[in-house]
Enzyme design. Structure first.
Site: not given
Ligand SMILES: [Mg+2]
Ligand SMILES: [Zn+2]
Lengths: 492, 95, 488
Positions: C80, C155, C179
């Site tokens: 990420k 997210s 997330s």
């Protein structure tokens, strides 16, 4: 306006109420929350920074244990309480020298509370309460292109200082005059240096002082409107700025005006405090607990260990020295002004120098040489051990006073072995009665007029004769012996 | 109580967020809705409940006072939008 | 072997059997990526030269000591874009960090590099990890491999999509309020959020410091366990990092659930659940019961306060964490004549609407006069929520419930921030209490994946894997692939 002591006369209707906030950089090796060097002036601009003290994304603070211990040491020296639980908080505000947009500081649960500092002002003993001592991180520094902030077109940011451990010492509003404020600061600085947590440099800002000043009519118990005075970087500036501010506030009130709660800066060149009225809506720092740092529980064991390691503090040491060595209060205070001086003095005495001789020389010739060379005794060529040797040679009569003085000056600058020099150069004083009698007789014969004067009752004529004898003896004659020989021969 | 336009402008200034009037208006309305929902917290009985700032029971996490090398000046400045080669450069401070 | 969709365990076995090489695995990953990512937008950057170097390194490690090389050696992974990688762009999905290249690597990432893992790139995410759909990325939304018109959750949507589409077997995300788990649920993969403090946050671009944790995505519980172990453990650079040794989740995988007491929190099965989600989760509970677990309904009465608590604490922390984006030392700057104007424009233009909303909310909650009513109160309710978990865990070993109340929704259909926040209602309490939680596939609703959540007490991360693995072994849902992958 030169030495301004407007202040408040004894007959003033007003009383000043002053509290000081002192920020002291701690003498740790590394910064507060990262491992960059705390000696931040040794690097080129922004050459003493890492991702942590640059406030880069994703990096985290790790507490410097030594900084915590130094803060506890300070708090204990100020007789503060150390709560069982303390934590760090974020103080949020924007400024280019504050890389994270918040300062890691302490808010509602500081590391220590409720202490005091005793001092003497105008020969009276005084005590100022200490509200709290807490630990935080320093900011970076800014340089403004052009010397007037408001006219600068750009500013330069150096983050070398960012993250240096900073201790904030907040006093109670117990001080009543600029004199008291200055004396408090003098004593506090001495204490911080004594316990080895700060270098005491007001000019370079490793010790910084802000003052909260208000005035009120005598007999009124409510506090007046408080003004925070900043930017005072010497004892003199602190004194002048507070005096100025008191007078300004009284003048405003006397003219029926109202005071503004504001921050004012001391401007040396104008000898005045000037409003720094930051229109920035009354600061809202939005303090909240620092989530990146677990809290501290400083147990009894840790606190007591730090307490046991405290050195003898200056006031106690001065009292002991006065008592132990029969020194005057004044001399004892002078000799304990710094821990280094006091240590040197006690070392001299321990090395066999008499208390009186050690004190006289340390406060006299040594102090003068230290000033002249900007080098303390400890850092000088002679050192404490060398000075002890020299003073023992003096005291046991091997050399005389003037020789000791000359040797000290030389050794202070260049170093060397006093005993060796005395031997090599034959500086030992001449105490041989027969040899000196020959010189005395020669001097008497060559100075008929002076002899006449002395015999005629002019005592000072003897001094001239002594000088001649000393000169003829290469400065090494024992002064007392020369004196008595001269009197003896002249009265014969 | 809904946020007034002044409240929203004040908070935006505290946060140094340059928002247009339209953005402030929109965010103000959204915050009203969210805060209305959040007011549910008033129902909770929190008398005598201590605050949790962080989970876990860590205390006294610290490091020894050992310095380590810093970044070079060039490494420190490499991501900066504006420098003079030695310093970070920012516009005039007009207080 | 067919690499697209293979698990890391399969790849590791093939590597050791000499049937494939790190290079071949990387080539397959790149091929899948170039075939699919035009439609998914899961990656913000490819770390080609690093991947090549890591391939060489992994090959060397495997040649020198095939048994000693860890399970991730030579395995393609994705990170990420909130995880810092020295010298590579790290944007956190934000314009304000568009050109930022950190001079440091996150501890978790460094551990992966040292283990010989091969990062193929940085994945897309909601800006500063704020969102539940990955629509808040400044660099475009991410498609769900099950239906590219739908969101992958957020997210960490890019990391979830990268695994769900078979580009990489393992990826890493961060979980502040769900997330990792929520996008895992919405894309039909396994996602694990460790106990707070288990994985170092050093080098993770902070959203909410007291809640953020790094964790893995994988296709199987076993892969997730291995991926977690690779990054777990104490780090002196993160003061909130837990010093206790990590209990071994891999050996816990075989323990089964016979005799385990599982709690079903009543409040998690209530209104707001999509019927298909309720049905799949109920079926999963029945499977676990069939495996010998005892099932007990429990109550976590403050669950409905979790969202409110979270939406004070997380924005408050983020308002402070994001103050450093001032355009002085790094990041984009919008120049104006005065410093204050520059700061206002830099932040106004650099941050997207969701970030602005949360910074505003957090600033307000901390501001003078509101701190007690909002922030302090939220901290107290946080205590309440954590205590309720504590007392429930005196009676049960783990909790089982849905991860997300709904399956993946169509992009652009949720405009109301509060409605979006409700997606995390079942994951947020776990972050507030710092617990470990996993989401794993438990079937489909409306032909879209449903996630089953398993929650355990603090530091009992291994138990989460134990329960999840027992369920996974008894079912075939984890083998179900998005149609996009199957059509390969
Ligand atoms: Mg301060
Ligand atoms: Zn540093």
């Amino acid at each position: 306006m030169t030495t301004q002591t407007v202040g408040l006369g004894v007959d003033s209707a007003y009383e000043a109420v002053i509290g000081l906030e002192v920020h002291a950089q701690l003498l740790t090796r590394s910064k507060m929350f990262c491992s960059c060097s705390a000696a931040y002036t040794n690097a080129p601009a922004n050459g003493n920074c890492c991702p942590v003290c640059l406030g880069m994304p994703g990096v985290l603070p790790v507490m410097n244990r030594q900084a915590v211990e130094m803060t506890v040491r300070t708090a204990l020296a100020l007789d503060c309480e150390i709560p069982a639980f303390t934590k760090f908080d974020r103080k949020n505000y924007f400024y280019p020298d504050l890389p994270k947009g918040y300062q890691i500081s302490q808010y509602d649960l500081p590391m220590s509370l409720r202490g005091h500092l005793d001092f003497t002002v105008n020969e009276e003993r005084a005590r100022c309460g200490i509200t709290r001592v807490h630990l935080e991180e320093d900011t970076g520094t800014m340089h403004h292109a052009g010397d007037v902030l408001q006219e600068a077109t750009s500013s330069l940011v150096d983050l070398n200082r960012s993250g240096v451990p900073l201790m904030e010492i907040v006093s109670e509003p117990d001080l009543r005059s600029a004199d008291a404020a200055r004396e408090y600061l003098v004593r506090l600085r001495q204490l911080l240096m004594y316990i080895g947590v700060n270098d005491g440099n007001l000019e370079q800002g490793s010790l910084r002082c802000d003052a909260n000043v208000s005035v009120r009519k005598f007999g009124v118990s409510e506090l007046g409107t408080k003004v925070e005075v900043k930017n005072m970087n010497s004892f003199r500036a602190v004194h002048r700025a507070i005096d100025f501010e008191i007078a300004r506030q009284v003048a405003v009130l006397e003219q029926g005006g109202a005071l503004l709660q504001e921050t004012r800066g001391w401007v040396e060149t104008r000898a005045a405090t000037v409003s720094q009225r930051s229109k920035e809506m009354a600061h809202d720092y939005r303090y909240f607990p620092e989530p990146d740092l677990p809290p501290l529980q400083l147990g009894r064991e840790l606190v007591e260990r730090i307490r046991s390691e405290l050195p003898e503090l200056p006031e106690a040491r001065a009292a002991r020295l006065a008592e132990q060595y029969g020194l005057s209060t004044y001399d004892a205070a002078l000799l304990t002004a710094s821990r280094e001086d006091a240590d040197a003095y006690e070392e001299l005495v321990d090395a066999g120098v008499s208390a009186k001789v050690a004190a006289n020389w340390q406060m006299g010739d040594v102090a003068a040489l230290a000033n002249q060379h900007h080098r303390s005794l400890v850092d000088s060529g002679v050192g404490v051990v060398g000075l002890a040797t020299l003073l023992r040679l003096l005291e046991d009569g091997t050399i005389n006073g003037p020789t000791a003085k000359e040797l000290l000056a030389e050794l202070y600058e260049h170093g060397g072995d006093a005993a060796l020099l005395v031997r090599e150069r034959g500086l030992g004083q001449v105490s041989d009665r027969a040899a000196l009698t020959v010189i005395v007789d020669e001097v008497i014969a060559a100075n008929a007029q002076a002899c006449e004067d002395f015999r005629g009752g002019k005592a000072q004529a003897l001094g001239r004769l002594v000088g001649q004898v000393m000169k003829a003896a290469g400065g090494r004659a024992e002064p007392a012996l020369v004196n008595s020989l001269l009197r003896e021969r002249l009265s014969a | 109580m809904p946020l007034s336009p002044d409240d929203v402008a004040h908070v935006a200034m505290l946060a140094r967020l340059g928002l247009s009037e339209e953005e402030r208006h929109r965010i103000g309305l959204q915050l009203d809705v969210i805060l209305e929902h959040i007011s549910a917290l008033e129902r909770a009985d929190i008398s005598d409940i201590p605050e949790t700032a962080q989970v876990g029971n860590l205390v006294n996490v610290w490091r020894d006072d050992e310095p380590a090398p810093s970044l070079s000046q060039q490494e420190a400045l490499v991501n900066a939008p504006d420098t003079d080669g030695e310093y970070f450069k920012v516009g005039a401070i007009q207080e | 072997m067919s690499c697209a969709g293979a698990t890391a365990a399969e790849m590791a076995a093939s590597l050791r059997a000499g049937q494939t090489t790190p290079r071949q695995l990387l080539d397959h990953a790149r091929a899948q990526l170039s075939r699919l990512d035009g439609r998914l937008n899961a990656f913000l950057a490819h770390t080609d030269d690093l991947a090549d170097r890591q391939c060489e390194r992994a090959a060397g490690m495997l040649a020198d000591d095939p048994a000693g090389a860890g399970p991730l050696c030579g395995i393609p992974i994705a990170l990420k874009d909130v995880l810092c990688l020295a010298g590579y762009p790290t944007t956190a999905g934000s314009r304000i960090l568009e050109d930022f290249r950190p001079p440091y690597t996150a501890t978790a990432v460094q551990r992966l590099l040292d283990a010989g893992a091969v990062p193929v790139g940085k994945t897309n995410c909601d800006e500063f990890a704020m969102g539940s759909s990955t629509e808040n990325s400044a660099f475009g939304a991410v498609g769900n491999p099950w239906d590219v018109e739908r969101v992958p959750g957020g997210s960490s949507g890019g990391s979830a999509a990268a695994v769900a589409s078979g580009m990489v077997p393992i990826s890493y995300g961060t979980d502040t309020g769900g997330s990792i788990r929520q996008p895992a649920a919405l894309t039909g993969v396994v996602g694990f959020k460790p106990t707070y403090g288990r994985v170092s946050r050093y080098g993770l671009i902070a959203f909410a410091s007291s809640l953020d944790q790094i964790g893995p995505f994988a296709q199987t519980v076993e892969d997730a366990a291995v991926a977690y172990v690779a990054v777990a453990g104490h780090d002196p650079r993160d003061s909130t990092s837990v010093p206790d040794p990590v209990d071994d989740p891999v050996s816990a995988l075989q323990l089964g659930v016979d005799g385990i007491r599982l709690g079903i929190p009543r409040e998690y099965m209530g209104a707001g659940l999509e019927p298909g989600v309720r049905d799949r989760v109920s079926e999963a509970i029945a499977v676990l019961e069939g495996l010998g677990a005892s099932i007990e309904e429990v109550s976590l009465p403050s669950t409905d306060l979790g969202l409110s608590t979270y939406y004070i604490i997380a924005p408050a922390e983020c308002s402070s964490n994001l103050a450093r984006y001032d355009g002085v030392r790094f990041g984009r700057r919008v120049e104006r004549p005065s410093l204050t104007e520059t700061l206002l424009r830099t932040r106004g233009e650099g941050f997207g609407p969701e970030v602005e909303r949360r910074v505003m909310l957090g600033t307000y909650a901390l501001s003078s006069g509101y701190y007690d009513a909002y922030y302090r109160r939220a901290q107290k309710v946080r205590t309440l929520i954590a205590r309720e978990f504590d007392s429930v865990f005196e009676r049960v070993d783990a909790l089982v419930c849905p991860t997300s109340p709904k399956v993946a929704f169509t992009m652009g259909t949720i405009q109301d921030p509060l409605e979006m926040y409700l997606n995390d209602a079942l994951t947020i309490p776990v972050n507030l209490a710092g617990l470990p939680g996993i989401s794993l596939p438990c079937g489909l609703s409306r032909e879209l994946p449903v996630g089953l959540q398993v929650i355990a007490p603090r530091l009992r991360d291994a138990r989460v894997f134990q329960v999840a693995r027992a369920y996974e072994q008894a079912t075939q849902w984890h083998a179900l692939r998005a149609p996009m992958v199957a059509s390969a």
